[in-house]
Write a protein that holds these residues in place. Sequence first.
Motif, short mmCIF file in Angstrom:
data_model
loop_
_atom_site.label_atom_id
_atom_site.label_comp_id
_atom_site.label_asym_id
_atom_site.label_seq_id
_atom_site.Cartn_x
_atom_site.Cartn_y
_atom_site.Cartn_z
N ARG A 35 0.82 -1.20 0.00
CA ARG A 35 0.00 0.00 0.00
C ARG A 35 0.86 1.26 0.00
O ARG A 35 0.46 2.29 -0.56
CB ARG A 35 -0.93 0.00 1.21
N HIS A 36 2.03 1.18 0.63
CA HIS A 36 2.92 2.35 0.65
C HIS A 36 3.42 2.67 -0.76
O HIS A 36 3.48 3.84 -1.15
CB HIS A 36 4.10 2.07 1.58
N THR A 51 -7.06 3.68 -8.52
CA THR A 51 -8.14 2.70 -8.61
C THR A 51 -7.87 1.51 -7.68
O THR A 51 -8.78 1.02 -6.99
CB THR A 51 -8.29 2.19 -10.05
N THR A 52 -6.63 1.07 -7.64
CA THR A 52 -6.26 -0.06 -6.77
C THR A 52 -6.48 0.29 -5.31
O THR A 52 -7.03 -0.52 -4.53
CB THR A 52 -4.79 -0.45 -7.01
N LEU A 56 -8.89 -1.43 -2.52
CA LEU A 56 -8.37 -1.95 -1.26
C LEU A 56 -9.04 -1.31 -0.05
O LEU A 56 -9.01 -1.89 1.05
CB LEU A 56 -6.85 -1.75 -1.19
N GLU A 57 -9.61 -0.13 -0.23
CA GLU A 57 -10.37 0.48 0.86
C GLU A 57 -11.72 -0.20 1.05
O GLU A 57 -12.41 0.06 2.05
CB GLU A 57 -10.58 1.96 0.57
N ARG A 58 -12.11 -1.04 0.11
CA ARG A 58 -13.37 -1.78 0.17
C ARG A 58 -13.08 -3.27 0.06
O ARG A 58 -13.60 -3.97 -0.81
CB ARG A 58 -14.30 -1.32 -0.96
N THR A 59 -12.23 -3.73 0.96
CA THR A 59 -11.75 -5.12 0.88
C THR A 59 -12.88 -6.13 0.97
O THR A 59 -12.87 -7.14 0.26
CB THR A 59 -10.74 -5.37 2.02
N ALA A 166 -10.47 -4.26 9.12
CA ALA A 166 -9.04 -4.56 9.03
C ALA A 166 -8.22 -3.31 9.36
O ALA A 166 -8.54 -2.21 8.93
CB ALA A 166 -8.70 -5.05 7.63
N GLN A 167 -7.19 -3.49 10.17
CA GLN A 167 -6.30 -2.40 10.54
C GLN A 167 -5.04 -2.46 9.69
O GLN A 167 -4.39 -3.49 9.61
CB GLN A 167 -5.94 -2.50 12.03
#
Length: 427
Positions: A35-36, A51-52, A56-59, A166-167
């Motif tokens: 993610r970084h 977009t990715t 990922l914010e909506r896993t 998820a954290q």
Amino acid sequence: MDTVPLWVLVCALIFLISCSAFFAMAETALMAASRHRLRSYAKRGHRGAMTTLWLLERTDSLLSLILIANTLINALATALATAIAIMFFGYDYSAIFIAIALLAFVLIVFAEISPKFVGARYPENISLAAATVLKPLMALAMPLVWFVNQLVQLVLKLAAVRPQAAQHRVSPEELRSIVLEGGNFIPQKHKSILLNLFDLETISVDDIMTPRAQIEALNLAVPVAEIKAQLTTCYHNKLPVYEGEINQILGILHVRHAIALLNEEEDLTVQHFRDLLTTPYYIPQDTRVFTQLQYFQENKERLGIIVDEYGEVQGLVTLDDIIEEMIGEFTTSVPGAARSEVFDWDKRGECLLEGTTALRDINKRLGLHFPVDGPKTLNGLMLEQLQDIPESPVGLKIGDVIIEVIQVKNQAIKVAKLIRPSTRLFA
């Protein structure tokens, strides 16, 4: 099925297997992507990275979409394989079973294991490409995904399971691992500075201080002539000032102000120096170095006197000491300062050290592992092990290192020799 040509069924089966491989590869790549690194791409305007990150914010929805799609595709592939087997062999249960078994093997190898290996090997590249396909699919399948998620939530609620979000916070240990695994992406000097920054939270000011015995301070109880002589040869810009005994700190003297006083006043007295003193800044000896750096910044101080729980002076620490701990020692150093001493193993695998040398410096420079949670200096460690002040040269072994006492002076070990065991064995 009799009206559908065989080649159409075969092509459809190959297409379904390819789709299954795509979703398996995309799932692994998205979960393994950094993610970084994606945020770094997104800040530079990379649309695929944006977009990715959005996906990922909506896993939960993303995984539901992939699992639903994979399940439906595998079910359709099984139905097609069954239909093809029936076209060739009729309703022969053995043939149908063999066809399904072969399809399962193909799915495992070509639509599960192999794609996931590829996704794990190139996570960012595949994630950026897959995101452009998955986002429109998520928009189309949103009603189905929402229904499935609601049903899952109901099942979990009935099972008394409370799912938590998820954290993605990175712990200091994970950050340290990221830096260590940076490889050639992070210059060695930068990597060293970053690792030193992490260490500031784990060490206290007494690990980097100038010990009490090595503090250069001004004693106002001596004649003025001696005070003048010390000031004219002083290396430091600031000096702690005491009277009679170093625990009686009167203040901090700016040497440049005192030098100006020497040039202006002919009949100097102790009171002239007292008038120049500023209030001393005291630091508890167990204060963490990073915390002290913040205190220096907040209080606009550059020098602090370290005291123990009884108010006894233990040492002195400056802002320069903390900066050196972060970026390494400066090219200029104070003559006689133990922290600036350069030492290393010689050709015989030996090293002569002063007893006041800090254990942390020894560990760093010589690659040793002396304990640093107790005594801070080589002298302290040896006295703790010997339980006595040696009157003659003695030797002891701490860990894998042999230490010989060379000189004892003023109830302390002045000089010691470190010998690596391997060199002693072959001597």
